[in-house]
Design a protein around this motif. Structure first.
Motif, PDB file in Angstrom:
ATOM      1  N   GLN D 217       6.824   7.515   7.912  1.00 42.45           N
ATOM      2  CA  GLN D 217       6.639   6.884   6.602  1.00 42.45           C
ATOM      3  C   GLN D 217       5.537   5.833   6.694  1.00 42.45           C
ATOM      4  O   GLN D 217       5.261   5.308   7.778  1.00 42.45           O
ATOM      5  CB  GLN D 217       7.931   6.173   6.175  1.00 42.45           C
ATOM      6  CG  GLN D 217       9.067   7.087   5.801  1.00 42.45           C
ATOM      7  CD  GLN D 217      10.367   6.294   5.753  1.00 42.45           C
ATOM      8  OE1 GLN D 217      11.044   6.141   6.764  1.00 42.45           O
ATOM      9  NE2 GLN D 217      10.678   5.772   4.566  1.00 42.45           N
ATOM     10  N   ASP D 218       4.993   5.508   5.552  1.00 41.33           N
ATOM     11  CA  ASP D 218       4.006   4.439   5.496  1.00 41.33           C
ATOM     12  C   ASP D 218       4.747   3.136   5.208  1.00 41.33           C
ATOM     13  O   ASP D 218       5.294   2.943   4.130  1.00 41.33           O
ATOM     14  CB  ASP D 218       2.999   4.767   4.376  1.00 41.33           C
ATOM     15  CG  ASP D 218       1.854   3.775   4.344  1.00 41.33           C
ATOM     16  OD1 ASP D 218       2.118   2.561   4.481  1.00 41.33           O
ATOM     17  OD2 ASP D 218       0.707   4.198   4.191  1.00 41.33           O
ATOM     18  N   ARG D 220       3.684   0.068   4.852  1.00 45.76           N
ATOM     19  CA  ARG D 220       3.070  -0.783   3.839  1.00 45.76           C
ATOM     20  C   ARG D 220       3.430  -0.313   2.430  1.00 45.76           C
ATOM     21  O   ARG D 220       3.727  -1.109   1.544  1.00 45.76           O
ATOM     22  CB  ARG D 220       1.551  -0.805   4.018  1.00 45.76           C
ATOM     23  CG  ARG D 220       0.876  -1.999   3.353  1.00 45.76           C
ATOM     24  CD  ARG D 220      -0.588  -2.076   3.704  1.00 45.76           C
ATOM     25  NE  ARG D 220      -0.797  -2.028   5.130  1.00 45.76           N
ATOM     26  CZ  ARG D 220      -1.432  -1.058   5.785  1.00 45.76           C
ATOM     27  NH1 ARG D 220      -1.974  -0.064   5.139  1.00 45.76           N
ATOM     28  NH2 ARG D 220      -1.524  -1.090   7.090  1.00 45.76           N
ATOM     29  N   GLU D 221       3.422   0.984   2.272  1.00 42.49           N
ATOM     30  CA  GLU D 221       3.739   1.563   0.966  1.00 42.49           C
ATOM     31  C   GLU D 221       5.204   1.287   0.587  1.00 42.49           C
ATOM     32  O   GLU D 221       5.506   0.956  -0.556  1.00 42.49           O
ATOM     33  CB  GLU D 221       3.500   3.070   1.046  1.00 42.49           C
ATOM     34  CG  GLU D 221       3.092   3.715  -0.243  1.00 42.49           C
ATOM     35  CD  GLU D 221       2.603   5.132   0.048  1.00 42.49           C
ATOM     36  OE1 GLU D 221       3.452   6.050  -0.006  1.00 42.49           O
ATOM     37  OE2 GLU D 221       1.402   5.314   0.343  1.00 42.49           O
ATOM     38  N   THR D 222       6.075   1.419   1.570  1.00 45.77           N
ATOM     39  CA  THR D 222       7.492   1.156   1.314  1.00 45.77           C
ATOM     40  C   THR D 222       7.694  -0.290   0.867  1.00 45.77           C
ATOM     41  O   THR D 222       8.422  -0.570  -0.087  1.00 45.77           O
ATOM     42  CB  THR D 222       8.318   1.408   2.595  1.00 45.77           C
ATOM     43  OG1 THR D 222       8.016   2.715   3.074  1.00 45.77           O
ATOM     44  CG2 THR D 222       9.804   1.287   2.316  1.00 45.77           C
ATOM     45  N   ALA D 224       5.410  -2.247  -0.405  1.00 47.35           N
ATOM     46  CA  ALA D 224       4.761  -2.417  -1.711  1.00 47.35           C
ATOM     47  C   ALA D 224       5.679  -1.939  -2.830  1.00 47.35           C
ATOM     48  O   ALA D 224       5.833  -2.605  -3.862  1.00 47.35           O
ATOM     49  CB  ALA D 224       3.427  -1.672  -1.739  1.00 47.35           C
ATOM     50  N   ASP D 225       6.316  -0.791  -2.626  1.00 51.30           N
ATOM     51  CA  ASP D 225       7.234  -0.267  -3.639  1.00 51.30           C
ATOM     52  C   ASP D 225       8.371  -1.243  -3.909  1.00 51.30           C
ATOM     53  O   ASP D 225       8.754  -1.477  -5.059  1.00 51.30           O
ATOM     54  CB  ASP D 225       7.839   1.062  -3.171  1.00 51.30           C
ATOM     55  CG  ASP D 225       6.857   2.207  -3.317  1.00 51.30           C
ATOM     56  OD1 ASP D 225       5.754   1.979  -3.864  1.00 51.30           O
ATOM     57  OD2 ASP D 225       7.184   3.312  -2.868  1.00 51.30           O
ATOM     58  N   GLY D 229       4.299  -4.489  -5.130  1.00 53.81           N
ATOM     59  CA  GLY D 229       2.936  -4.667  -4.627  1.00 53.81           C
ATOM     60  C   GLY D 229       2.680  -6.008  -3.964  1.00 53.81           C
ATOM     61  O   GLY D 229       1.586  -6.256  -3.451  1.00 53.81           O
ATOM     62  N   ASP D 247      -1.862  -3.903  12.538  1.00 51.79           N
ATOM     63  CA  ASP D 247      -1.235  -3.542  11.258  1.00 51.79           C
ATOM     64  C   ASP D 247      -0.228  -4.578  10.770  1.00 51.79           C
ATOM     65  O   ASP D 247      -0.015  -4.721   9.566  1.00 51.79           O
ATOM     66  CB  ASP D 247      -0.503  -2.201  11.389  1.00 51.79           C
ATOM     67  CG  ASP D 247      -1.451  -1.047  11.150  1.00 51.79           C
ATOM     68  OD1 ASP D 247      -2.585  -1.288  10.681  1.00 51.79           O
ATOM     69  OD2 ASP D 247      -1.062   0.088  11.442  1.00 51.79           O
ATOM     70  N   THR D 250      -0.674  -6.929   7.771  1.00 51.52           N
ATOM     71  CA  THR D 250      -1.026  -6.316   6.486  1.00 51.52           C
ATOM     72  C   THR D 250       0.216  -6.035   5.639  1.00 51.52           C
ATOM     73  O   THR D 250       0.098  -5.673   4.474  1.00 51.52           O
ATOM     74  CB  THR D 250      -1.815  -5.002   6.677  1.00 51.52           C
ATOM     75  OG1 THR D 250      -0.954  -4.030   7.261  1.00 51.52           O
ATOM     76  CG2 THR D 250      -3.022  -5.213   7.578  1.00 51.52           C
TER      77      THR D 250
END
Lengths: 340, 340, 340, 340
Positions: D217-218, D220-222, D224-225, D229, D247, D250
């Motif tokens: 999984q990403d 950062r995306e998790t 952000a969700d 954001g 990383d 970030t």
């Protein structure tokens, strides 16, 4: 120098046998200041719950020379010039382990009954609460580190942001020490208020300390002028006078921190809703914690000059006269020191 | 004063029509300092991701006189002498509402492409980011408030305890500003290190700033001597040089706070286990937030004197020469200012 | 829902024309709680200096649905379910820029004269003070975010160390909100005291909230038992009752932080020397700042469950009855909500 | 249980004569966990500068029963069930007096050469570093207080604001302990990342701990969700893996605090300009200070449940097998405990 009982001082031979423990040093006392608490015990025989029931040696603001060292002591040698923190806390208390040994309830503090003070020829003390005087610092200045440390503690508690404007209420010894500490501790300037002009004159000789006579001037207006209407960022109550509380917080900026240093005798009225609306935080000071090295550093660098506050020096054989002089409460006297 | 493209400056008529919004003022610029970032744009046409693709007016360290006011502006009048924060954040961002408008990612900052700078006759700016100069402060000093505010921000981030000893790495403009801010902000003394003796000579003229030439002296030893082996309580990295990182933290006391002010071009190697063992906290500085009034207060009171740092003043018609002079990087030059 | 004058409520057509500014949204109100301040205005026509001189719409604890958006609004769409912070500060004040918009003196707050409240069909509000409700959160829960945010602000001000024991004085709505916030905010357990058993019963249903009836039990002893004699690490005064002050601080551990949330009508007596001896810090709460997203997060995760505190829900056409019910002050009622 | 030399363990009679000092207690050990550091000494014979040159008893995560007391000990009695902080600092160091005894460089810590550990029948320890177990807490849970206290220290260092979202990198024992501490310490939810699914499965069984497999999984995306954001407010690096550093930051929100718990073997690359732009503060963890009572409180209240993390219990006579099992590094094993 023994307080036999209320209003009865005597300079006498008083046998105290103290062994030098393995972490202790023995100090030959050279200078000892007279504190308001010493005077209070002298005049009234007690402070709050602390009552002088037996003869007690006075004095806790002192400096001297190390004359004997315990076997575990490191970092010192016989002949070192030092000043001493007068309070010795339990090293095992929860308060001490949390970095707040000043509020350890079992602390033993010089000249707080039944603990003898240090206005005597020599005294045994833990090395960890002794601090070397820089070469060019006098013993009298060394004795001033104790009251200065209260001001330094107040400045630390205030979490000053560099460039803040401070207001100090009360220009007694502690008020001036606090003003000097706040100024050296980051404030751009300090407004100090009192009703005794002689004390304000002493404070006002320091650059960036602005004296205000509360009898003649409007403090709030002076602060408003100096801050473009914003108010003081940091406030220090150093008078201990309960009558000042209704006005005190009105000197403050929104979001200010106020540090309560003076000790009122009775509960004081505080307008909580006003503090809430202005977002004021209250901090309290009780003696000092880890401040001796910092105080010494500020004096050593010249950022704080305590010499103008040493109003009069007496020799040890005039110690009783020194107490009487100090007890007279001359307005132009800040600190009386006894040299041994 | 337009940067046409990399290494091509011209002093020309450049039409910018700016209306004065209801919360804005128009300022006639009187003084503008040259910053390292201005020089960088001049020499290389970019800083990181910010690239000068179109002609851009330089300059962001400025002071001037208000010549026009928006209808909602209060607290100012035409003729007021002011200095200006060069960055204008969104007032609606989460960062701004949290009191950290400096890290608002949408901030518009003078002379950061594509935003024009202020080295021009006049400029429109929000009144809330303009600050009155005290009467006896010159416009050149007013222009110095910008770089000083970076040092002031660093001192604030350090949460100095009054009496701390500080170490500043790098004696460039920002290093000296930081040293002055830390000293006025509560430190007893500041050790500053560099390899350029001329810069250290300038810093060393200030009382309680102790210059150390890293080429000739052992910094760690100097700090150890000054602190009885304890180390620096507060550290400021102001060189931005990645090569300093392996040694930098070894100057520190246990439990110290280190503030990273200089901006390294690349990731730097940091020994995390060393930081852990010593209990070091790292803070970072990005520009400044709410520091202009504090900087002005420190200069107004005389606690910080920026005048010795104004190395050379050029008239506006010699602005290109001023940039060339500043770009030459003379070691004994701190700040070059252009007067309009 | 208009308060015509003291003790005179009416549900009537009241024409308010509000345009949606470019940063605003229009919200159709779905739920609105009744706050103690609403009741106070209803019964007495004023709170302190705030007097209801003209008819005023009540209500400030609300949630609803966005029905119209200003042209600059981002991050929302028509149909979004939101709750709203009722206070709108100046975005240009020094307080707001410092991250403390709650103490901005020019804040406009719903249902604080002369600002109308939001117990009406729709209302225009800045988008930046609207916050999306998670999918599974009801509008009634959304209306509870306002009082919860006061408790959350108190918990934040307390700087809780994970594992602290808290004491909350007063088990009204704000007391319980504070207890829940302190518990979810890091405390191991919370002792809550009141003299009304029905309120304590509600509080005591939450795990790790320990109710103490001050009429029947010795609070100090209960805290001593739970903490091995140490006392409460964090204290929250939520009753606003001045009579509690003499005892309140005696519940505290040495070095504790006490947060004053309840608003006493008059100055209260505070024993400063006691606070000093114990090293107590006092923080104050005034509404909340940046707490809505945090409150929503705690409710969304299930760490705080406000549903048991919604005692009764009335439809809008029974709004006057709702106020009368709330004003009756039933001991087993925490929050009354009106659904539109 | 003696580590004779690298990879050579033996369960043998090993004569240690320890007298019970006046402030000490003697504890009969009942449970002792196996820590990563124990395994490291077992496999490699050293950790950094600490080398096992002579036979050394392992173990420092322990609980037991008091069997003998020094004459000054108060607050305990023979038979009390306790867990013990394994490090004993100098009570006279500057670090200890400042409330940071964990970074006292002279600390003596169990099973750190040349100090013996406590995986033996009984051990003498200062009473001030022993803490009573609540009645319903098992000895195995008591042994877990040591690793939990590292997580608790991390949570304290993070200065969590109630309702923050945390990100924990690494789902080993310390990662999970940190996640639990952050959650109980005020966070609304905790995202934890690892590349070992079995470890994530264990972490993910706790409510509000959200496991993310960094291989699939990403992260950062998790984050952000989950945060609209915004990013994580508090970050904890618990892997000690230097490869994660580029990383790691970030994942952070602007203005975040990152706590470095894992101990990288070598200096790691850190992008200082990125930290500056985002206004990130870095804190470090070294063991723990004053956390045992807080950890016990969180477990006692049920806010933290360590039982699911006790993967396997061995009897003392299988201690060597226990070490071999633990050293095998099964992905679904968190903590191995030895019962005496």
């Amino acid at each position: 120098m023994v307080l036999e009982r209320k209003q009865q001082l005597s300079l006498c031979d008083y046998p105290i046998i103290e062994n030098v423990g393995e972490n202790d040093v023995r100090i030959h006392i050279k200078s000892c200041g007279i504190c308001g608490s010493d005077i209070h015990y002298y005049l009234y025989g007690k402070i709050g719950d602390f009552v002088v029931n037996e003869p007690m040696i006075l004095g806790h603001e002192a400096s001297g020379v190390i004359v004997e060292m315990g076997k575990n002591v490191k970092g010192f040698k016989v002949g070192d010039r030092v000043c001493m923190e007068p309070g010795v806390p339990s090293l095992r208390s929860k308060e001490t382990l949390s970095g707040r040994y000043n509020i350890d309830p079992t602390v033993r503090f010089w000249a707080t009954p039944p603990i003898h003070g240090c206005l005597r020829e020599n005294v045994v003390h833990p090395a960890m609460f002794c601090f070397k005087l820089p070469e060019d610092m006098s013993f009298e200045e060394g004795a001033m580190i104790e009251p200065l440390s209260i001001g330094m503690e107040a400045a630390k508690q205030a979490s000053i942001e560099p460039g803040d404007v401070a207001f100090v209420n009360g220009a007694g010894t502690i008020g001036i020490m606090t003003a000097l500490s706040a100024l050296a501790g980051g404030c751009a300037c300090v407004i100090i208020a009192d009703i005794k002009q002689a004390k304000l004159d002493i404070a006002g000789k320091y650059k960036n300390i602005i004296p205000v006579n509360a009898k003649k001037q409007d403090i709030r207006e002076t602060i408003a002028d100096l801050t473009g209407g914003w108010g003081a960022d940091r406030l220090f109550e150093c008078s201990g006078f309960d009558g000042c509380y209704p006005d005190f917080f009105t000197m403050s900026a929104n979001g200010a921190t106020a540090v309560l240093v003076g000790i009122p005798q009775e509960p004081v009225p505080i307008d909580v809703s006003y503090l809430q609306k202005k977002g004021i935080t209250l901090k309290t000071v009780f003696r000092y914690v880890n401040e001796y090295p910092k105080s010494l550093a500020q004096v050593a660098s010249g950022k704080i000059d305590v010499k103008p506050l040493i109003s009069k020096v007496f020799p040890f054989d005039k110690a009783v006269a020194a107490y009487e002089f100090a007890a007279a409460g001359h307005n132009d006297v800040v600190k009386v020191v006894i040299d041994l």
